[in-house]
Design a protein around this motif. Structure first.
Motif, PDB file in Angstrom:
ATOM      1  N   GLU A  22       0.807  -1.226   0.000  1.00 32.87           N
ATOM      2  CA  GLU A  22       0.000   0.000   0.000  1.00 32.87           C
ATOM      3  C   GLU A  22       0.838   1.273   0.000  1.00 32.87           C
ATOM      4  O   GLU A  22       0.313   2.357  -0.239  1.00 32.87           O
ATOM      5  CB  GLU A  22      -0.968  -0.014   1.180  1.00 32.87           C
ATOM      6  CG  GLU A  22      -2.035  -1.071   0.999  1.00 32.87           C
ATOM      7  CD  GLU A  22      -3.188  -0.932   1.955  1.00 32.87           C
ATOM      8  OE1 GLU A  22      -3.351   0.139   2.565  1.00 32.87           O
ATOM      9  OE2 GLU A  22      -3.954  -1.902   2.063  1.00 32.87           O
ATOM     10  N   ARG A  44      -6.072  -7.288  -4.089  1.00 33.30           N
ATOM     11  CA  ARG A  44      -5.496  -5.961  -3.870  1.00 33.30           C
ATOM     12  C   ARG A  44      -4.043  -5.911  -4.348  1.00 33.30           C
ATOM     13  O   ARG A  44      -3.132  -5.517  -3.628  1.00 33.30           O
ATOM     14  CB  ARG A  44      -5.641  -5.510  -2.431  1.00 33.30           C
ATOM     15  CG  ARG A  44      -7.119  -5.343  -2.041  1.00 33.30           C
ATOM     16  CD  ARG A  44      -7.342  -4.834  -0.650  1.00 33.30           C
ATOM     17  NE  ARG A  44      -6.694  -3.583  -0.339  1.00 33.30           N
ATOM     18  CZ  ARG A  44      -7.144  -2.359  -0.637  1.00 33.30           C
ATOM     19  NH1 ARG A  44      -8.266  -2.237  -1.299  1.00 33.30           N
ATOM     20  NH2 ARG A  44      -6.479  -1.285  -0.272  1.00 33.30           N
ATOM     21  N   THR A 142      -4.506  -0.330  -4.402  1.00 35.09           N
ATOM     22  CA  THR A 142      -5.878   0.185  -4.332  1.00 35.09           C
ATOM     23  C   THR A 142      -6.514   0.354  -5.712  1.00 35.09           C
ATOM     24  O   THR A 142      -7.725   0.544  -5.818  1.00 35.09           O
ATOM     25  CB  THR A 142      -5.922   1.559  -3.627  1.00 35.09           C
ATOM     26  OG1 THR A 142      -5.207   2.511  -4.425  1.00 35.09           O
ATOM     27  CG2 THR A 142      -5.336   1.484  -2.224  1.00 35.09           C
ATOM     28  N   HIS A 144      -6.100   2.930  -7.528  1.00 31.35           N
ATOM     29  CA  HIS A 144      -6.305   4.363  -7.758  1.00 31.35           C
ATOM     30  C   HIS A 144      -5.204   4.906  -8.666  1.00 31.35           C
ATOM     31  O   HIS A 144      -4.047   4.522  -8.536  1.00 31.35           O
ATOM     32  CB  HIS A 144      -6.307   5.122  -6.423  1.00 31.35           C
ATOM     33  CG  HIS A 144      -6.485   6.588  -6.572  1.00 31.35           C
ATOM     34  ND1 HIS A 144      -7.685   7.151  -6.940  1.00 31.35           N
ATOM     35  CD2 HIS A 144      -5.611   7.609  -6.432  1.00 31.35           C
ATOM     36  CE1 HIS A 144      -7.531   8.465  -7.000  1.00 31.35           C
ATOM     37  NE2 HIS A 144      -6.282   8.764  -6.706  1.00 31.35           N
TER      38      HIS A 144
END
Length: 172
Positions: A22, A44, A142, A144
């Motif tokens: 992350e 993920r 994520t 994004h």
């Protein structure tokens, strides 16, 4: 700009990177090149590539070309445990950067979209075409992505490139 704890993985033409960390942000700069960002929302994990040309040329395994770059990214994600049926894609780049040359950016974008269609991987977002370079940041854990327009727009020639590609999605 990275936030505290984030680590950038910069990719250039012919490269790709994957991660489920992350704190990792995959970054690149795109002109006529295209970057596909793939993401498995259950595991993920995601990754991005950066390719230069749509056609295989003399070496179809060279990752500067669309098909080889796309296949390499998918293979890396699958080896890391991603499920092909859950992958979703975002496409970026493909600008027409030099008015006196063919619109390679458009051909790159079409090559990536065609590959994804054949593989059954949906494109959930894109920012393709135009005449401006882009800076891309992709958070693979994520899914994004963030695009920053770079420099000024190139004046379009009298004959504008086709706009048959989706140029922009509501959310990136």
């Amino acid at each position: 700009m990275l936030t505290a704890g984030e680590r950038a993985l910069n990719i250039i033409q012919g490269e790709h990177a994957i991660s489920r960390d992350e704190n990792v942000v995959i970054t690149t700069i795109l002109g006529s090149c295209v970057s596909a960002c793939l993401f498995d929302p259950v595991l993920r994990i995601g990754g991005a590539n950066h390719f230069l040309l749509p056609d295989a040329g003399t070496d179809p395994a060279e990752h500067r070309y669309a098909t080889a770059a796309m296949e390499a990214l998918v293979r890396s994600l699958l080896r890391a445990g991603a499920d092909r049926g859950r992958l979703e894609a975002k496409l970026f780049g493909g600008a027409w950067r030099m008015a006196n040359l063919p619109d390679i950016g458009r051909r790159n974008a079409l090559a990536a979209a065609d590959f994804l269609r054949k593989e059954g991987i949906p494109v959930v977002s894109s920012d393709l075409g135009g005449t401006q370079a882009r800076g891309l940041r992709f958070w693979p854990a994520t899914g994004h992505a963030r695009i920053q327009r770079l420099g000024s727009q190139m004046p379009l020639p009298v004959e504008k490139p086709s706009t048959a590609l989706p140029m922009r999605a509501d959310r990136v």
